[in-house]
Scaffold this motif. Structure first.
Motif, PDB file in Angstrom:
ATOM      1  N   GLY A 126       0.808  -1.208   0.000  1.00  0.00           N
ATOM      2  CA  GLY A 126       0.000   0.000   0.000  1.00  0.00           C
ATOM      3  C   GLY A 126       0.848   1.267   0.000  1.00  0.00           C
ATOM      4  N   VAL A 127       0.186   2.394   0.241  1.00  0.00           N
ATOM      5  CA  VAL A 127       0.889   3.688   0.236  1.00  0.00           C
ATOM      6  C   VAL A 127       1.384   3.954   1.659  1.00  0.00           C
ATOM      7  CG1 VAL A 127       0.734   6.143  -0.312  1.00  0.00           C
ATOM      8  CG2 VAL A 127      -0.587   4.500  -1.641  1.00  0.00           C
ATOM      9  N   HIS A 128       2.534   3.345   1.975  1.00  0.00           N
ATOM     10  CA  HIS A 128       3.137   3.613   3.278  1.00  0.00           C
ATOM     11  C   HIS A 128       4.357   4.507   3.075  1.00  0.00           C
ATOM     12  CE1 HIS A 128       5.890  -0.228   3.118  1.00  0.00           C
ATOM     13  NE2 HIS A 128       5.811   0.396   1.966  1.00  0.00           N
ATOM     14  N   GLU A 129       5.231   4.580   4.074  1.00  0.00           N
ATOM     15  CA  GLU A 129       6.266   5.617   4.081  1.00  0.00           C
ATOM     16  C   GLU A 129       7.197   5.537   2.873  1.00  0.00           C
ATOM     17  OE1 GLU A 129       8.172   9.051   5.542  1.00  0.00           O
ATOM     18  OE2 GLU A 129       6.219   8.132   5.936  1.00  0.00           O
ATOM     19  N   HIS A 130       7.536   4.342   2.428  1.00  0.00           N
ATOM     20  CA  HIS A 130       8.450   4.231   1.289  1.00  0.00           C
ATOM     21  C   HIS A 130       7.851   4.853   0.033  1.00  0.00           C
ATOM     22  CE1 HIS A 130      11.446   2.688  -1.426  1.00  0.00           C
ATOM     23  NE2 HIS A 130      10.562   1.954  -2.080  1.00  0.00           N
ATOM     24  N   ILE A 131       6.590   4.594  -0.223  1.00  0.00           N
ATOM     25  CA  ILE A 131       5.942   5.163  -1.405  1.00  0.00           C
ATOM     26  C   ILE A 131       5.790   6.674  -1.265  1.00  0.00           C
ATOM     27  CG2 ILE A 131       3.823   5.155  -2.788  1.00  0.00           C
ATOM     28  CD1 ILE A 131       5.644   2.689  -3.135  1.00  0.00           C
ATOM     29  N   ARG A 132       5.491   7.136  -0.065  1.00  0.00           N
ATOM     30  CA  ARG A 132       5.444   8.591   0.144  1.00  0.00           C
ATOM     31  C   ARG A 132       6.807   9.221  -0.127  1.00  0.00           C
ATOM     32  NH1 ARG A 132       1.698   6.884   4.345  1.00  0.00           N
ATOM     33  NH2 ARG A 132       3.390   6.678   5.872  1.00  0.00           N
ATOM     34  N   ASP A 133       7.877   8.525   0.296  1.00  0.00           N
ATOM     35  CA  ASP A 133       9.213   9.075   0.062  1.00  0.00           C
ATOM     36  C   ASP A 133       9.562   9.071  -1.424  1.00  0.00           C
ATOM     37  OD1 ASP A 133      11.574   9.931   1.981  1.00  0.00           O
ATOM     38  OD2 ASP A 133      12.483   8.934   0.245  1.00  0.00           O
ATOM     39  N   ILE A 134       9.103   8.063  -2.156  1.00  0.00           N
ATOM     40  CA  ILE A 134       9.288   8.066  -3.617  1.00  0.00           C
ATOM     41  C   ILE A 134       8.651   9.320  -4.218  1.00  0.00           C
ATOM     42  CG2 ILE A 134       8.617   6.909  -5.767  1.00  0.00           C
ATOM     43  CD1 ILE A 134      10.815   5.408  -4.366  1.00  0.00           C
ATOM     44  N   CYS A 135       7.471   9.682  -3.722  1.00  0.00           N
ATOM     45  CA  CYS A 135       6.810  10.913  -4.198  1.00  0.00           C
ATOM     46  C   CYS A 135       7.652  12.135  -3.898  1.00  0.00           C
ATOM     47  CB  CYS A 135       5.423  11.046  -3.566  1.00  0.00           C
ATOM     48  SG  CYS A 135       4.214   9.838  -4.138  1.00  0.00           S
ATOM     49  N   HIS A 136       8.255  12.173  -2.706  1.00  0.00           N
ATOM     50  CA  HIS A 136       9.129  13.308  -2.359  1.00  0.00           C
ATOM     51  C   HIS A 136      10.305  13.391  -3.346  1.00  0.00           C
ATOM     52  CE1 HIS A 136       7.752  12.832   2.127  1.00  0.00           C
ATOM     53  NE2 HIS A 136       6.807  13.278   1.339  1.00  0.00           N
ATOM     54  N   ARG A 137      10.904  12.254  -3.643  1.00  0.00           N
ATOM     55  CA  ARG A 137      12.068  12.238  -4.540  1.00  0.00           C
ATOM     56  C   ARG A 137      11.685  12.746  -5.933  1.00  0.00           C
ATOM     57  NH1 ARG A 137      14.114   6.090  -2.885  1.00  0.00           N
ATOM     58  NH2 ARG A 137      13.590   6.354  -0.671  1.00  0.00           N
ATOM     59  N   LEU A 138      10.534  12.316  -6.414  1.00  0.00           N
ATOM     60  CA  LEU A 138      10.100  12.760  -7.734  1.00  0.00           C
ATOM     61  C   LEU A 138       9.755  14.240  -7.746  1.00  0.00           C
ATOM     62  CD1 LEU A 138       7.981   9.630  -8.684  1.00  0.00           C
ATOM     63  CD2 LEU A 138       9.964  10.488  -9.959  1.00  0.00           C
ATOM     64  N   ALA A 139       9.146  14.719  -6.662  1.00  0.00           N
ATOM     65  CA  ALA A 139       8.831  16.151  -6.567  1.00  0.00           C
ATOM     66  C   ALA A 139      10.103  16.984  -6.616  1.00  0.00           C
ATOM     67  CB  ALA A 139       8.044  16.437  -5.297  1.00  0.00           C
ATOM     68  N   ARG A 140      11.147  16.488  -5.983  1.00  0.00           N
ATOM     69  CA  ARG A 140      12.423  17.219  -6.002  1.00  0.00           C
ATOM     70  C   ARG A 140      13.055  17.211  -7.399  1.00  0.00           C
ATOM     71  NH1 ARG A 140      14.390  18.757  -1.137  1.00  0.00           N
ATOM     72  NH2 ARG A 140      16.521  18.820  -1.936  1.00  0.00           N
ATOM     73  N   GLU A 141      12.592  16.320  -8.264  1.00  0.00           N
ATOM     74  CA  GLU A 141      13.063  16.288  -9.655  1.00  0.00           C
ATOM     75  C   GLU A 141      12.172  17.114 -10.586  1.00  0.00           C
ATOM     76  OE1 GLU A 141      15.817  14.988 -10.791  1.00  0.00           O
ATOM     77  OE2 GLU A 141      16.458  13.967  -8.947  1.00  0.00           O
ATOM     78  N   GLY A 142      11.145  17.752 -10.017  1.00  0.00           N
ATOM     79  CA  GLY A 142      10.300  18.629 -10.816  1.00  0.00           C
ATOM     80  C   GLY A 142       8.974  18.051 -11.262  1.00  0.00           C
ATOM     81  N   TYR A 143       8.574  16.915 -10.674  1.00  0.00           N
ATOM     82  CA  TYR A 143       7.330  16.266 -11.062  1.00  0.00           C
ATOM     83  C   TYR A 143       6.218  16.490 -10.039  1.00  0.00           C
ATOM     84  CZ  TYR A 143      10.228  13.642 -14.359  1.00  0.00           C
ATOM     85  OH  TYR A 143      11.087  13.300 -15.370  1.00  0.00           O
ATOM     86  N   LEU A 144       4.995  16.448 -10.522  1.00  0.00           N
ATOM     87  CA  LEU A 144       3.836  16.293  -9.653  1.00  0.00           C
ATOM     88  C   LEU A 144       3.648  14.789  -9.494  1.00  0.00           C
ATOM     89  CD1 LEU A 144       1.223  17.255  -8.206  1.00  0.00           C
ATOM     90  CD2 LEU A 144       0.099  17.162 -10.437  1.00  0.00           C
ATOM     91  N   ALA A 145       3.880  14.283  -8.288  1.00  0.00           N
ATOM     92  CA  ALA A 145       3.818  12.841  -8.031  1.00  0.00           C
ATOM     93  C   ALA A 145       2.583  12.529  -7.199  1.00  0.00           C
ATOM     94  CB  ALA A 145       5.076  12.385  -7.298  1.00  0.00           C
ATOM     95  N   VAL A 146       1.795  11.567  -7.657  1.00  0.00           N
ATOM     96  CA  VAL A 146       0.558  11.204  -6.964  1.00  0.00           C
ATOM     97  C   VAL A 146       0.531   9.696  -6.743  1.00  0.00           C
ATOM     98  CG1 VAL A 146      -1.948  11.438  -6.917  1.00  0.00           C
ATOM     99  CG2 VAL A 146      -0.588  13.012  -8.317  1.00  0.00           C
ATOM    100  N   ALA A 147       0.334   9.292  -5.495  1.00  0.00           N
ATOM    101  CA  ALA A 147       0.252   7.869  -5.146  1.00  0.00           C
ATOM    102  C   ALA A 147      -1.125   7.581  -4.576  1.00  0.00           C
ATOM    103  CB  ALA A 147       1.337   7.514  -4.137  1.00  0.00           C
TER     104      ALA A 147
END
Length: 274
Positions: free
Chosen positions: A72-93
């Motif tokens: 599910g959407v636990h901390e690892h997936i949330r952190d993946i979203c953070h990493r993508l946001a720092r690369e300039g993306y809108l990340a949605v999980a």
């Protein structure tokens, strides 16, 4: 006492079935990005989701839908979203199990698989992802630059979505199952949709993955070649399943870091530019 408290708080951020949790999983800084929980309207329901984006965007952002692991959407997936946001993306999980249950209610993988995951129809998931894409387009994203990535359970879904949505520009599937038994809820494995892929797909796999035999990877390669699909599969010789899961013993740093760079390059080549 302080160490125990910190460790327990870390454990609480992850699905219980994912235990044991590493003592120091990667935690990406949220400086310069916004990140929060939200809901996405989908088929008459409000689907929970986690979203992250750069704080200051100059126009609509390229979108990456992040498809959860089996946990599910636990901390690892949330952190993946953070990493993508720092690369300039809108990340949605999105929480893609939400109609059937909550992954955090299960203490082991087997009960999670049989008690929840097997009850989630592929057709429901693909329709929900369409609604996520539309929502992202109304909330700061550019649907002409729509991408997807997924891990484990989400890796399989990523292949399926690349054959489902003709508007998708690029996809990256991490160690998603490629073949397997067909069920009412999961009638097509990715190998069956190789001829239908409408977006370029990068698959990232581990040679030591006992749950995804190399024979199935080769079967998928042959299907992709026969379909003349825009796809590439990279196999890391020293990696097993879930090699990007930095919070688990399966983490293989060199493979994970190389896979991440390949993913960013894939997105930049096929999906990020207008």
């Amino acid at each position: 006492m302080t160490d125990n408290t910190t460790h327990n708080n870390t454990e609480a951020k992850y699905a219980p079935a994912a235990s044991p949790i590493a003592t120091a999983p990667i935690q990406t800084s949220t400086q310069g990005i916004t990140a929060h929980e939200t809901t996405v309207p989908s088929r008459g329901d409000s689907m929970p989701a986690y979203v992250a984006a750069p704080e200051h965007a100059d126009g609509p952002l390229p979108i990456v839908i992040v498809v959860q692991e089996v946990f599910g959407v636990h901390e690892h997936i949330r952190d993946i979203c953070h990493r993508l946001a720092r690369e300039g993306y809108l990340a949605v999980a999105p929480e893609l199990y939400f109609r059937q249950g909550d992954a955090s209610d299960f203490d082991d993988i087997q009960s999670l698989l049989t008690g929840l995951v097997a009850k989630v129809p592929d057709s429901q998931v693909l329709a929900d992802l369409d609604h996520v894409a539309s929502w992202a387009g109304r909330n700061g994203g550019d649907t002409t630059r729509l991408m997807i990535t997924g891990f484990c359970w989400g890796g399989r879904i990523t292949w399926l979505y690349a054959a489902h949505n003709p508007q998708l520009k690029a996809a990256v599937a991490w160690y998603g199952r490629l073949t397997g038994d067909k069920t009412l809820n999961s009638p097509q494995p990715p190998v069956d949709v190789a001829t239908q892929l409408s977006a370029p797909v990068l698959g990232l796999y581990g040679a030591q993955d006992t749950s995804i035999p190399q024979e199935s990877v080769e079967t998928m390669r042959q299907a992709l070649r026969a379909a003349n699909a825009r796809a590439e599969i990279v196999v890391y010789p020293d990696a097993g399943h879930a090699f990007n899961a930095d919070y688990r013993p399966s983490y293989h740093q060199a493979s994970a870091e190389d896979g991440w760079q390949r993913m960013l390059e894939w997105f930049a080549r096929y999906g990020k530019s207008r």
